[in-house]
Design a protein around this motif. Sequence first.
Motif, short mmCIF file in Angstrom:
data_model
loop_
_atom_site.label_atom_id
_atom_site.label_comp_id
_atom_site.label_asym_id
_atom_site.label_seq_id
_atom_site.Cartn_x
_atom_site.Cartn_y
_atom_site.Cartn_z
N ASN A 282 0.81 -1.22 0.00
CA ASN A 282 0.00 0.00 0.00
C ASN A 282 0.84 1.27 0.00
OD1 ASN A 282 -2.80 -0.95 0.07
ND2 ASN A 282 -2.25 -1.85 2.04
N SER A 283 2.13 1.15 0.34
CA SER A 283 2.97 2.34 0.38
C SER A 283 4.17 2.28 -0.55
CB SER A 283 3.46 2.59 1.82
OG SER A 283 4.21 1.49 2.29
N ALA B 295 -4.55 4.42 15.17
CA ALA B 295 -4.30 5.85 15.35
C ALA B 295 -5.61 6.62 15.49
CB ALA B 295 -3.49 6.39 14.18
N GLU B 296 -6.59 6.30 14.64
CA GLU B 296 -7.88 7.00 14.71
C GLU B 296 -8.58 6.73 16.04
OE1 GLU B 296 -10.03 5.82 11.26
OE2 GLU B 296 -8.71 6.91 9.87
N LEU C 237 -3.89 13.78 7.75
CA LEU C 237 -3.02 12.62 7.62
C LEU C 237 -2.11 12.44 8.83
CD1 LEU C 237 -1.97 12.76 3.85
CD2 LEU C 237 -3.61 11.21 4.94
N THR D 48 -0.06 6.23 16.48
CA THR D 48 0.06 4.85 16.94
C THR D 48 1.17 4.63 17.96
OG1 THR D 48 -0.81 4.13 14.80
CG2 THR D 48 0.21 2.45 16.16
N HIS E 280 -3.54 2.53 10.88
CA HIS E 280 -4.46 3.64 10.65
C HIS E 280 -5.66 3.57 11.59
CE1 HIS E 280 -2.88 4.31 6.26
NE2 HIS E 280 -1.96 4.51 7.18
N ASP E 281 -6.24 2.39 11.75
CA ASP E 281 -7.37 2.25 12.67
C ASP E 281 -6.94 2.53 14.11
OD1 ASP E 281 -9.43 1.73 10.93
OD2 ASP E 281 -9.40 -0.43 11.19
N ALA F 139 -0.34 -0.78 7.85
CA ALA F 139 -1.32 0.30 7.78
C ALA F 139 -2.72 -0.24 8.01
CB ALA F 139 -1.23 1.00 6.42
N GLY F 140 -2.96 -1.45 7.48
CA GLY F 140 -4.23 -2.15 7.68
C GLY F 140 -3.96 -3.55 8.18
N ARG G 87 -2.37 9.66 11.62
CA ARG G 87 -1.70 8.36 11.50
C ARG G 87 -0.42 8.28 12.32
NH1 ARG G 87 -2.32 7.52 4.91
NH2 ARG G 87 -4.61 7.54 4.88
N GLU G 88 0.07 9.41 12.80
CA GLU G 88 1.31 9.43 13.57
C GLU G 88 1.10 9.04 15.04
OE1 GLU G 88 2.89 13.37 13.12
OE2 GLU G 88 2.71 13.35 10.93
#
Length: 340
Positions: free
Chosen positions: A12-13, A159-160, A207, A213, A156-157, A126-127, A210-211
Amino acid sequence: MRALYLAVDGGNSKTDVLLGTADGEVLGFVRGPTTSPHTIGLPGTLKVLVSLITAVREEAGLAAATPIDLAAVYLAGADLPIEVERLQAAITARGWSRATLVDNDCFALMRAGTSLPDAVAVVCGAGNNCVGRAADGRTARFVALGPISGDWGGGHDLAEHTLRLAARGEDGRGDATVLSAAVAGYFGRATVEDVSIGLHLGEIDLLRIRELTPLLFAAATEGDAVAAGLVRRQAEEILAQHRVAAGRLGLLDARHALVLGGGVLYARHAVLHDQVVAGARAQAPLVEISVLDAPPAVGAALLALDALGHSPAAEQRLRAAMRSASPTTAVPAVAIENAG
């Protein structure tokens, strides 16, 4: 003449592309941006791959007329059978090689982590995703389309949810947590409310959520109950994926490998890693657990070598070469601009 292969691991990256020989020699190794069709569309995927394959052939000093025997292409976003079929047809049509293998990048990660024929791989980067395979060729996988297919977890999850828990802990809707002060301080604001307003007004880039975590794992390590609860939820998700995939293949009571990969698991945070290891052994006593310590592109290359009928010495040579290899960065800017 030695058989040649292309091996692609497209996450993904980033995307890694190797060009090698059937006896384990690595002739070229380049890196570029994502080739996930979910992110840049199938035309974008092909444009980026064209640039990277051109770059790796040039690095290897391969003449334009020199044929490549096999392309083993493993991409994030190759989740549904129809997606794999479309990618297979599109890549085959480009004529990069005499034969083509295409599948999800989790299979490359799995092969990089183990030579056992019975295995499960769980990726938490990320996922979150998971695949399994049995010695008889059967596979187990999930639809893996995000929330619409029940997926949860990954950086990502996490972090949110860290931001959400910090906000609720501050205003009283949730339990008090050190995450509130940690999140506010990270963004240089007095409160999480100020952070939320800054995100809403565009003063803070969304964005950057996301930092967060690492703050979660630091708080959980310090014993914060709210943070520990979120980490426990992630551990339970990873264990559920392993349990279901191994169960579908009849491996829960059999010797098999569990390969853990992705940035969240690669970090080996004790508050997560120890739960995953203990839980996996409880539900599958014969499981052999490892955290991936090689680039997933090694797995794509090994799957190519498997198809070409390599010797054990070739696998050892490839792994040894990749331990010290550094990819050449090849960023196909034009391909990215025109992708989608």
